[in-house]
Write a protein that holds these residues in place. Structure first.
Motif, mmCIF file in Angstrom:
data_model
loop_
_atom_site.group_PDB
_atom_site.id
_atom_site.type_symbol
_atom_site.label_atom_id
_atom_site.label_comp_id
_atom_site.label_asym_id
_atom_site.label_seq_id
_atom_site.Cartn_x
_atom_site.Cartn_y
_atom_site.Cartn_z
ATOM 1 N N ILE A 165 0.832 -1.199 0.000
ATOM 2 C CA ILE A 165 0.000 0.000 0.000
ATOM 3 C C ILE A 165 0.875 1.260 0.000
ATOM 4 O O ILE A 165 0.605 2.227 -0.703
ATOM 5 C CB ILE A 165 -0.972 -0.034 1.197
ATOM 6 N N MET A 166 1.954 1.221 0.765
ATOM 7 C CA MET A 166 2.851 2.382 0.816
ATOM 8 C C MET A 166 3.488 2.614 -0.566
ATOM 9 O O MET A 166 3.607 3.743 -1.023
ATOM 10 C CB MET A 166 3.957 2.168 1.860
ATOM 11 N N THR A 167 3.897 1.523 -1.228
ATOM 12 C CA THR A 167 4.482 1.669 -2.562
ATOM 13 C C THR A 167 3.451 2.218 -3.538
ATOM 14 O O THR A 167 3.774 3.016 -4.418
ATOM 15 C CB THR A 167 5.018 0.318 -3.064
ATOM 16 N N ALA A 168 2.207 1.787 -3.355
ATOM 17 C CA ALA A 168 1.140 2.259 -4.249
ATOM 18 C C ALA A 168 0.962 3.769 -4.131
ATOM 19 O O ALA A 168 0.509 4.424 -5.066
ATOM 20 C CB ALA A 168 -0.163 1.544 -3.922
ATOM 21 N N LEU A 169 1.347 4.325 -2.998
ATOM 22 C CA LEU A 169 1.157 5.759 -2.768
ATOM 23 C C LEU A 169 2.377 6.584 -3.174
ATOM 24 O O LEU A 169 2.364 7.803 -3.085
ATOM 25 C CB LEU A 169 0.840 6.024 -1.294
ATOM 26 N N LYS A 170 3.465 5.880 -3.594
ATOM 27 C CA LYS A 170 4.689 6.626 -3.938
ATOM 28 C C LYS A 170 4.638 7.157 -5.367
ATOM 29 O O LYS A 170 3.949 6.594 -6.217
ATOM 30 C CB LYS A 170 5.909 5.711 -3.777
ATOM 31 N N GLN A 171 5.421 8.198 -5.592
ATOM 32 C CA GLN A 171 5.538 8.732 -6.953
ATOM 33 C C GLN A 171 6.320 7.720 -7.796
ATOM 34 O O GLN A 171 7.284 7.140 -7.311
ATOM 35 C CB GLN A 171 6.347 10.041 -6.943
ATOM 36 N N PRO A 172 5.915 7.502 -9.056
ATOM 37 C CA PRO A 172 6.694 6.600 -9.913
ATOM 38 C C PRO A 172 8.156 7.049 -9.959
ATOM 39 O O PRO A 172 8.433 8.235 -10.034
ATOM 40 C CB PRO A 172 6.030 6.750 -11.289
ATOM 41 N N GLY A 173 9.061 6.084 -9.880
ATOM 42 C CA GLY A 173 10.479 6.428 -9.882
ATOM 43 C C GLY A 173 11.068 6.494 -8.481
ATOM 44 O O GLY A 173 12.268 6.417 -8.312
ATOM 45 N N THR A 174 10.201 6.644 -7.473
ATOM 46 C CA THR A 174 10.735 6.718 -6.107
ATOM 47 C C THR A 174 10.395 5.455 -5.326
ATOM 48 O O THR A 174 10.495 5.421 -4.110
ATOM 49 C CB THR A 174 10.165 7.924 -5.348
ATOM 50 N N GLU A 175 9.998 4.381 -6.041
ATOM 51 C CA GLU A 175 9.569 3.167 -5.345
ATOM 52 C C GLU A 175 10.672 2.573 -4.490
ATOM 53 O O GLU A 175 10.403 1.923 -3.484
ATOM 54 C CB GLU A 175 9.116 2.108 -6.354
ATOM 55 N N PHE A 176 11.921 2.771 -4.907
ATOM 56 C CA PHE A 176 13.008 2.121 -4.188
ATOM 57 C C PHE A 176 13.723 3.050 -3.226
ATOM 58 O O PHE A 176 14.765 2.711 -2.693
ATOM 59 C CB PHE A 176 13.996 1.508 -5.175
ATOM 60 N N ASP A 177 13.175 4.235 -3.035
ATOM 61 C CA ASP A 177 13.760 5.094 -2.016
ATOM 62 C C ASP A 177 13.615 4.395 -0.669
ATOM 63 O O ASP A 177 12.558 3.867 -0.353
ATOM 64 C CB ASP A 177 13.026 6.449 -1.993
ATOM 65 N N PRO A 178 14.689 4.371 0.084
ATOM 66 C CA PRO A 178 14.632 3.613 1.331
ATOM 67 C C PRO A 178 13.824 4.332 2.411
ATOM 68 O O PRO A 178 14.367 4.887 3.344
ATOM 69 C CB PRO A 178 16.113 3.477 1.727
ATOM 70 N N GLU A 179 12.534 4.310 2.252
ATOM 71 C CA GLU A 179 11.670 4.941 3.255
ATOM 72 C C GLU A 179 10.364 4.176 3.269
ATOM 73 O O GLU A 179 9.925 3.654 2.243
ATOM 74 C CB GLU A 179 11.407 6.398 2.864
ATOM 75 N N PHE A 180 9.762 4.053 4.447
ATOM 76 C CA PHE A 180 8.522 3.296 4.521
ATOM 77 C C PHE A 180 7.347 4.162 4.099
ATOM 78 O O PHE A 180 6.577 3.804 3.227
ATOM 79 C CB PHE A 180 8.322 2.757 5.937
ATOM 80 N N PHE A 181 7.248 5.346 4.724
ATOM 81 C CA PHE A 181 6.160 6.244 4.362
ATOM 82 C C PHE A 181 6.596 7.141 3.208
ATOM 83 O O PHE A 181 7.672 7.738 3.273
ATOM 84 C CB PHE A 181 5.744 7.097 5.560
ATOM 85 N N PRO A 182 5.796 7.223 2.165
ATOM 86 C CA PRO A 182 6.191 8.068 1.037
ATOM 87 C C PRO A 182 6.302 9.531 1.439
ATOM 88 O O PRO A 182 5.497 10.016 2.237
ATOM 89 C CB PRO A 182 5.066 7.869 0.017
ATOM 90 N N LYS A 183 7.301 10.219 0.862
ATOM 91 C CA LYS A 183 7.489 11.629 1.203
ATOM 92 C C LYS A 183 6.357 12.472 0.647
ATOM 93 O O LYS A 183 5.852 13.364 1.290
ATOM 94 C CB LYS A 183 8.832 12.122 0.641
ATOM 95 N N GLN A 184 5.998 12.162 -0.609
ATOM 96 C CA GLN A 184 4.877 12.903 -1.204
ATOM 97 C C GLN A 184 3.825 11.895 -1.646
ATOM 98 O O GLN A 184 3.815 11.468 -2.801
ATOM 99 C CB GLN A 184 5.350 13.679 -2.434
ATOM 100 N N PRO A 185 2.973 11.463 -0.706
ATOM 101 C CA PRO A 185 1.979 10.456 -1.071
ATOM 102 C C PRO A 185 1.055 10.956 -2.176
ATOM 103 O O PRO A 185 0.711 12.142 -2.230
ATOM 104 C CB PRO A 185 1.210 10.219 0.226
#
Lengths: 283, 417
Positions: free
Chosen positions: A41-61
């Protein structure tokens, strides 16, 4: 520890500790099971291209992925197709399996046990072996690119027959006889006595077949050559391209695709758990 | 109640199956393709153009998931329901061609366009002297490097390493184990090792394709160099290990300063905001080299309209179509005449990719290539893990490749009868 001790000493420090440990262990197990879903679900909320940024909660959901899945990628249609295929397959497979199980459990006919053995033996053949012959049959029937092709070949469910027959044999014969004396015919016995008594197992079978068809990929891929007939798993696989995976979109679509199964499971949970244990004990 | 439910279901089922097919006039060519959504948009524009100049031929494009294509093709071949045309991976073409599933296109005039096709791309369509397809995409690995990591290590991103010696030097300068930063990240597989093997003068098979060449001097030296990057020089981050950070992810996260990758990776990296450069793969004793990947359009032998299908394939490979393809998608045109029409300003890396293709070497055209990969990869893994010396690993890999070659001979003989 005996039963009398239990009533005499209402407060037991050992028991409290045990419960605490149990809860800790169960919570840990729940986290292990739920973590991948949370990650999805967290990955689904990430901007494309930032999926592999090492963070659990997306910076800009963002909900953009979800929107694109339904607007650009035709998932509305895929969900409709999957629902039609999974619901009708599960309904009919359960119906036929329970009718057959009734016959094998309560009726007598020539070579009954041998026929049953042969049917059960067919479970030993790996499912993939059937793909090409089944495909050839579907093709000769002219059923390519139809819902029929996705549904009909899976309606005979040997596992379901076995499961239900085993359960039905535990229903006391005297109950059936009593109904017959009262003048019930086979369909009445089946519909009013056997199925209600076997409901947990029937519901379990429905759930399992629904889940199987909801996530079936290969068969539904090969019998359809039209995007308007693609089901959700086939649609999901479109996000894996030759060189890149559209992870954010894939996760957004996946997150939605588990909703029907989760909802059905929550509603049928009571039956499901009962069913799993019921089949296990033969009295 | 129960019967009501049943009745509803039956009606629903029947209602759903009554979808009607529109009848099309003239020749209909069905194409199974695996393009991504951007490529598909350009492809459909090309299809429209084709329709304009070829009335009477209708192209029906069906988008198939990339992973599902091969099982779908194999099933359809078993039941004679293959489409007219499909887009297949270059490594898959020989596998179905040796089994007689493809239509040779030589009799339909492909000769006229052959000279224009990039030779490495064309060679992936040719088997035993017959042309079984037209390339629609060709690419090979290049060296991608992270500009920020180069600068942080005091290296000039304008002068990426040109030889393997320089490469090791650069990588050593960048590697900082405390920060988890490595000079290089690589994958284990035969295909991903080919740039090493080729640039040291090695090959998979001998030129006459009679014998495995992986245990010969060049291939062993090339693969030894790859193993050394991890084991001896310590500049590779273990990206190939299971559980390691994959090369492309590590590159995106600034863990690996250099990786191998191809034109397909450019857009994703740009989207992720990575400042990166692309260079030729460093040269070894045998000069520059890289491998070849891509896709070909093929016509199945069951097609009733091979002539019209071939016409479409040649249209896609034509100068105009390829120029459009390259300019809109940043991919290498398969037609060399399209090179002069390319807008290199909007595709800054495309020039390097095209330069690299001059040093590209195709894989041997044998149907058993996927099996060779499966057999060789575990041996290479053992060598990388340090469980086997490189020469021993390559020798046992070659024994298995020998079996694949023998099977191939037997298969070809059985189809000739």
């Amino acid at each position: 520890m005996t039963g009398s001790e239990k009533t005499k000493r209402p407060v037991q420090p050992g028991r409290w500790a045990r419960t605490a440990v149990l809860y800790v262990v169960l919570s840990a197990a729940a986290i292990v099971v739920l973590f991948p879903f949370a990650w999805m679900i967290m990955t689904a909320l990430k901007q494309p291209g930032t999926e592999f940024d090492p963070e659990f909660f997306p910076k800009q959901p963002t909900l953009e992925n979800l929107k694109r899945v339904f607007t650009e990628f035709g998932f509305v249609r895929y969900f409709l197709n999957s629902s039609i295929v999974a619901v009708s397959s599960a309904l009919f497979a359960t119906l036929f399996a329970s009718l057959a199980a009734y016959a094998f459990a309560f009726k007598n006919f020539i070579l009954k046990e041998k026929v049953f053995a042969v049917i059960i033996a067919s479970m030993m053949v790996p499912g993939l072996m059937y793909v090409v012959p089944q495909f050839a049959i579907i093709n000769r029937l002219g059923w390519m690119n139809t819902y029929r092709a996705m549904i009909v070949p899976h309606l005979a469910n040997v596992f379901g027959l076995f499961l239900l027959r085993q359960y039905m044999t535990t229903i006391p014969k005297s109950l059936i006889d009593a109904a017959r004396i009262d003048g019930a015919n086979d369909f009445q016995v089946y519909g009013r006595i056997v199925v209600p008594l076997a409901l947990p197992v029937v519901a379990t079978l429905f759930l399992l077949t629904f889940q199987f068809h909801w996530s079936n990929f290969l068969w539904q891929l090969i019998v359809t050559n039209k995007e308007s007939l693609y089901t959700v798993p086939v649609g999901l696989s479109m996000f894996k391209q030759q060189h890149e995976q559209l992870y954010a979109l894939k996760m957004a679509a996946s997150a939605v695709s588990i909703v029907p199964i989760s909802v059905i499971f929550v509603f049928a949970q009571r039956y499901f758990i009962e069913g799993v244990t019921k089949g296990a004990i033969k009295e | 109640m129960r019967y009501l439910v049943l009745a509803v279901c039956v009606t629903a089922l029947l209602a759903c199956t009554c979808a009607k097919e529109a009848v099309k006039e003239g020749v209909v060519i069905t194409v199974w393709e695996t393009y991504n959504s951007e490529e598909r948009a350009v492809f459909l524009e090309l299809v429209d153009r084709f329709h304009e100049v070829n009335s009477g031929i209708t192209i029906e494009a069906v988008n198939i998931p990339f992973d599902g294509l091969e099982p779908k093709i194999l099933t359809s071949l078993a039941t004679q329901t293959a489409p007219d045309v499909a887009r297949v991976d270059v490594g898959f073409l020989p596998k179905i061609a040796v089994r007689g599933a493809l239509h040779p296109l030589d009799e339909y005039g492909v000769e006229s366009i052959k000279d224009e096709i990039r030779p490495v791309a064309l060679s992936s369509c040719v088997l035993d002297g017959k042309t079984y397809g037209m390339p629609d995409q060709v690419n090979g690995l290049c060296l991608f490097f992270n500009v920020d990591l180069f600068k942080a290590a005091g290296l000039d991103p304008e002068t990426p390493p040109e030889t393997w010696e320089e490469f090791v030097e650069y990588a050593k300068t960048i590697t900082d184990r405390d920060k988890g930063v490595f000079g290089f990240g690589m994958r284990n597989s035969l295909w991903w090792s080919l740039p090493f093997i080729y640039s040291f003068g090695g090959d998979i098979l001998t030129p006459d394709m009679s014998r495995c060449a992986l245990a010969d001097e060049g291939a062993v030296a090339g693969f030894q160099f790859k193993v050394d990057l991890y084991a001896k020089h310590g500049v590779e981050g273990g990206a190939w290990r299971s559980g390691g950070i994959r090369d492309d992810m590590g590159f995106q996260n600034g863990k690996y300063a250099m990786i191998f990758n191809g034109p397909w990776a450019v857009k994703g990296l740009q989207q992720a905001g990575i400042d990166f450069g692309v260079a030729l793969i460093p040269s070894g004793p045998a000069g520059h080299a890289t491998n070849v990947g891509g896709n070909n359009l093929v016509v199945f032998s069951t097609s009733e309209h091979p002539r019209e299908a071939t016409k479409f394939l040649m249209f896609i490979a034509s100068r105009e179509s390829q120029a459009k393809w390259a300019n809109e998608l940043g991919q290498i045109p398969v037609n060399v005449l399209a090179d002069e029409l390319i807008d290199f300003d909007s595709h800054p890396y495309l020039g390097v990719f095209m330069e690299q293709m001059k040093y590209a070497k195709p894989r041997p055209q044998i149907g058993g290539y996927p099996e060779i990969e499966n057999d060789v990869n575990p041996e290479m893994q053992a060598a990388l893990d340090g469980k086997k010396p490189v020469l021993a690993a390559m020798k046992s890999a070659c024994e298995k490749v020998g079996v694949v070659l023998a099977d191939e001979e037997a298969l070809k003989a059985s189809f000739k009868e």
